[in-house]
Design a protein around this motif. Structure first.
Motif, mmCIF file in Angstrom:
data_model
loop_
_atom_site.group_PDB
_atom_site.id
_atom_site.type_symbol
_atom_site.label_atom_id
_atom_site.label_comp_id
_atom_site.label_asym_id
_atom_site.label_seq_id
_atom_site.Cartn_x
_atom_site.Cartn_y
_atom_site.Cartn_z
ATOM 1 N N GLU A 19 -0.521 12.754 2.329
ATOM 2 C CA GLU A 19 -1.940 12.549 2.557
ATOM 3 C C GLU A 19 -2.707 13.022 1.332
ATOM 4 O O GLU A 19 -2.647 14.196 0.964
ATOM 5 C CB GLU A 19 -2.391 13.308 3.799
ATOM 6 C CG GLU A 19 -1.764 12.783 5.086
ATOM 7 C CD GLU A 19 -2.310 13.470 6.308
ATOM 8 O OE1 GLU A 19 -3.133 14.399 6.140
ATOM 9 O OE2 GLU A 19 -1.927 13.096 7.424
ATOM 10 N N ARG B 186 0.816 -1.224 0.000
ATOM 11 C CA ARG B 186 0.000 0.000 0.000
ATOM 12 C C ARG B 186 0.845 1.267 0.000
ATOM 13 O O ARG B 186 0.617 2.183 -0.791
ATOM 14 C CB ARG B 186 -0.915 -0.016 1.218
ATOM 15 C CG ARG B 186 -1.815 1.181 1.374
ATOM 16 C CD ARG B 186 -2.654 1.030 2.623
ATOM 17 N NE ARG B 186 -3.416 -0.209 2.564
ATOM 18 C CZ ARG B 186 -3.899 -0.847 3.642
ATOM 19 N NH1 ARG B 186 -3.666 -0.360 4.849
ATOM 20 N NH2 ARG B 186 -4.596 -1.957 3.506
ATOM 21 N N SER B 187 1.821 1.342 0.899
ATOM 22 C CA SER B 187 2.582 2.581 1.046
ATOM 23 C C SER B 187 3.355 2.924 -0.222
ATOM 24 O O SER B 187 3.527 4.102 -0.552
ATOM 25 C CB SER B 187 3.542 2.471 2.232
ATOM 26 O OG SER B 187 4.469 1.413 2.037
ATOM 27 N N GLU B 188 3.815 1.920 -0.957
ATOM 28 C CA GLU B 188 4.572 2.187 -2.171
ATOM 29 C C GLU B 188 3.710 2.904 -3.205
ATOM 30 O O GLU B 188 4.152 3.833 -3.878
ATOM 31 C CB GLU B 188 5.112 0.884 -2.750
ATOM 32 C CG GLU B 188 6.013 1.045 -3.952
ATOM 33 C CD GLU B 188 7.327 1.717 -3.610
ATOM 34 O OE1 GLU B 188 7.917 2.329 -4.514
ATOM 35 O OE2 GLU B 188 7.762 1.633 -2.443
ATOM 36 N N GLU C 58 2.694 6.573 -1.534
ATOM 37 C CA GLU C 58 3.738 7.502 -1.124
ATOM 38 C C GLU C 58 4.861 7.677 -2.144
ATOM 39 O O GLU C 58 5.585 8.671 -2.107
ATOM 40 C CB GLU C 58 4.337 7.048 0.214
ATOM 41 C CG GLU C 58 3.313 7.033 1.341
ATOM 42 C CD GLU C 58 3.832 6.358 2.607
ATOM 43 O OE1 GLU C 58 5.039 6.013 2.625
ATOM 44 O OE2 GLU C 58 3.049 6.183 3.550
ATOM 45 N N GLU D 270 -5.723 5.484 4.026
ATOM 46 C CA GLU D 270 -5.112 6.545 4.808
ATOM 47 C C GLU D 270 -5.718 6.654 6.195
ATOM 48 O O GLU D 270 -5.065 7.096 7.146
ATOM 49 C CB GLU D 270 -5.240 7.882 4.074
ATOM 50 C CG GLU D 270 -4.363 7.977 2.838
ATOM 51 C CD GLU D 270 -4.259 9.395 2.298
ATOM 52 O OE1 GLU D 270 -5.100 10.231 2.678
ATOM 53 O OE2 GLU D 270 -3.334 9.652 1.510
ATOM 54 N N LYS E 3 -1.406 4.493 8.791
ATOM 55 C CA LYS E 3 -0.112 3.912 8.479
ATOM 56 C C LYS E 3 0.543 4.525 7.248
ATOM 57 O O LYS E 3 1.632 4.138 6.875
ATOM 58 C CB LYS E 3 -0.264 2.398 8.277
ATOM 59 C CG LYS E 3 -0.721 1.676 9.528
ATOM 60 C CD LYS E 3 -0.864 0.177 9.282
ATOM 61 C CE LYS E 3 -1.339 -0.547 10.539
ATOM 62 N NZ LYS E 3 -1.514 -1.993 10.312
ATOM 63 N N THR E 4 -0.132 5.454 6.587
ATOM 64 C CA THR E 4 0.458 6.093 5.402
ATOM 65 C C THR E 4 0.363 7.596 5.587
ATOM 66 O O THR E 4 -0.574 8.225 5.119
ATOM 67 C CB THR E 4 -0.302 5.673 4.128
ATOM 68 O OG1 THR E 4 -1.692 5.965 4.306
ATOM 69 C CG2 THR E 4 -0.142 4.191 3.864
ATOM 70 N N ARG E 5 1.367 8.181 6.229
ATOM 71 C CA ARG E 5 1.298 9.584 6.599
ATOM 72 C C ARG E 5 2.343 10.457 5.912
ATOM 73 O O ARG E 5 2.417 11.634 6.169
ATOM 74 C CB ARG E 5 1.436 9.728 8.123
ATOM 75 C CG ARG E 5 0.241 9.169 8.893
ATOM 76 C CD ARG E 5 -1.047 9.836 8.453
ATOM 77 N NE ARG E 5 -2.198 9.349 9.192
ATOM 78 C CZ ARG E 5 -3.453 9.642 8.891
ATOM 79 N NH1 ARG E 5 -3.701 10.384 7.837
ATOM 80 N NH2 ARG E 5 -4.448 9.177 9.611
ATOM 81 N N GLU E 6 3.206 9.902 5.113
ATOM 82 C CA GLU E 6 4.200 10.730 4.451
ATOM 83 C C GLU E 6 3.532 11.686 3.464
ATOM 84 O O GLU E 6 3.928 12.828 3.320
ATOM 85 C CB GLU E 6 5.235 9.863 3.736
ATOM 86 C CG GLU E 6 6.081 9.041 4.701
ATOM 87 C CD GLU E 6 7.168 8.293 3.967
ATOM 88 O OE1 GLU E 6 7.523 8.714 2.855
ATOM 89 O OE2 GLU E 6 7.659 7.292 4.499
#
Length: 425
Positions: free
Chosen positions: A353, A297-299, A302, A344, A348-351
């Protein structure tokens, strides 16, 4: 109907000339959909034609008739219900050639039959099916590969299919490695590449296949190469995207995919392929599959501009349209945005938004005329399409890379301005 029944009976006549003439007339009548239905349901033509395939002088026309009778879904189901005779003779004739070529007429019949789940099951359990399919893979026979692709598309048939193919390939997943090998010859034999990738995508990420090992055995590298913008035909590209979407549902594969070039390639392809609706919808769905996995997810959120690309696509869809194409794109895009908001919200994904940009987009869509009116006289900024401006959002961890994300100029100030003007009025 009575005449057609008499013609069907004449196909079994002892006189070859009479039987052949009757077959030819039946073949001409079979071009009519209603005629095919009558032949299948109210005459003995299916049994008579199946028997005629055993006679050299009648086989060619008989195969053509069977091909026509197996063109539609309901007719294929009737063939399956009639027993294994038609499937068996089709498979037998397809396997009979001893040279490197396959009989096109019998292969065409098998392709039609394989499109039906019940007929595909009969094919897969038929004698010699596995060896015939391996022959097709070894010789890069496109027709035989189409049969395998159709069979692989049926979830109820896959278990038997995988067992059969593993048993004849000499090693575990050997036939799948052969498909990966064929998928790499895109420039020399593009039709072979399409079928090889089509078989892999038709397997739909089946859990009986060691997909992570296949990715590491060359499949991931091939996907990287074939998914580069402008280097691949859309047919090949679509199959690649289907494969990525199915494998993204596996956590171990999702990790390999997210650590690769795939997320960035998706971000590049979405704006580049908007003219191809089916491909665009599948690209967005694939991104949704990657977002659904916490490990990948984060990839997506972000390190790529996938969300920005989808927002831009949605902005370019007319606000009021009944076009089913635009509606399908909008529906998939909106579902994607819902997934992003849900991802979001877990913290866990805050770099980066994306929620403010998504809310701003939806606010504008609901209040488009109002927003355009309030921003029409603004000279302090340069709003983009419908009052939206593309502005970079960055994070320290991402170095100098900028992600373009549609963001509202100042949605709250617009709301305040409108409320203020209402009060003064």
């Amino acid at each position: 109907t009575e005449i057609m029944a008499r013609l069907a009976n004449l196909v079994g006549h002892q006189n070859v000339e009479i039987a052949l003439t009757a077959l030819r007339i039946c073949f001409n009548l079979s071009f009519d959909p209603h005629g095919r239905t009558v032949f299948i349901s109210q005459t003995p033509l299916l049994a008579r034609t199946t028997a005629a395939c055993q006679q050299a002088s009648l086989k060619s026309v008989a195969l053509k008739v069977l091909y026509m009778l197996s063109m539609e879904e309901g007719q294929r189901a009737a063939i399956a219900n009639s027993g294994q005779a038609v499937v068996s003779i089709a498979l037998q004739l397809c396997s009979r050639r001893s040279d490197s070529t396959v009989d096109a007429e019998s292969a065409g019949l098998c392709i039609n039959l394989a499109a039906d789940e019940a007929c595909a099951h009969l094919l897969v359990k038929g004698e010699g099916f596995g060896k015939l399919m391996m022959k097709g893979l070894q010789q890069k026979d496109v027709l035989l590969m189409k049969i395998l692709r159709h069979c692989a598309s049926h979830a109820a048939v896959r278990h038997r299919l995988i067992l059969t193919m593993n048993s004849v390939s000499g090693e575990q997943d050997g036939w799948l490695l052969k498909l990966i090998e064929h998928a790499s010859c895109s420039t020399e034999q593009p039709e072979v590449t399409v079928e090889a990738l089509g078989i892999l995508s038709a397997l739909d990420g089946d859990k009986e296949v060691a997909w992570s090992e296949l990715l590491e055995s060359g499949l991931l590298e091939i996907l990287h190469r074939l998914m580069m913008v402008g280097l691949t035909d859309d047919d090949v590209l679509l199959e690649c995207v289907l494969i990525v979407g199915s494998l993204a549902r596996h956590p171990d594969c999702a990790k390999l995919l997210s650590d690769s070039k795939i997320p960035k390639l998706l971000a590049e392809l979405i704006p580049a392929k908007q003219a191809d609706v089916d491909l665009t919808i599948q690209l967005i769905f694939t991104a949704r599959c990657l977002i659904a996995q916490p490990i990948s997810r984060s990839e997506i959120l972000e390190s790529t501009d996938v969300v920005g690309s989808v927002l831009q696509m949605l902005h370019e869809i007319p606000d009021h349209t009944d076009d089913a194409v635009f509606q399908a794109m909008r529906e998939q895009g909106e579902d994607f945005l819902d997934d992003v908001l849900g991802a979001e919200s877990d913290g866990k994904t805050r770099e980066i938004e994306w929620a403010p940009s998504i809310r701003a987009y939806r606010f504008e869509k609901q209040n488009g005329d109002w927003c355009r009116h309030l921003t029409s006289g603004s000279s302090s900024s340069s709003p983009g399409r419908h009052g939206m401006k593309l502005s970079p959002q960055t994070s320290p961890e991402m170095g100098n890379r900028n992600l373009l994300a549609p963001s509202w100029q100042d949605a709250s100030s617009l709301m305040d301005a409108c409320l203020g003007s209402s009060r003064h009025g």
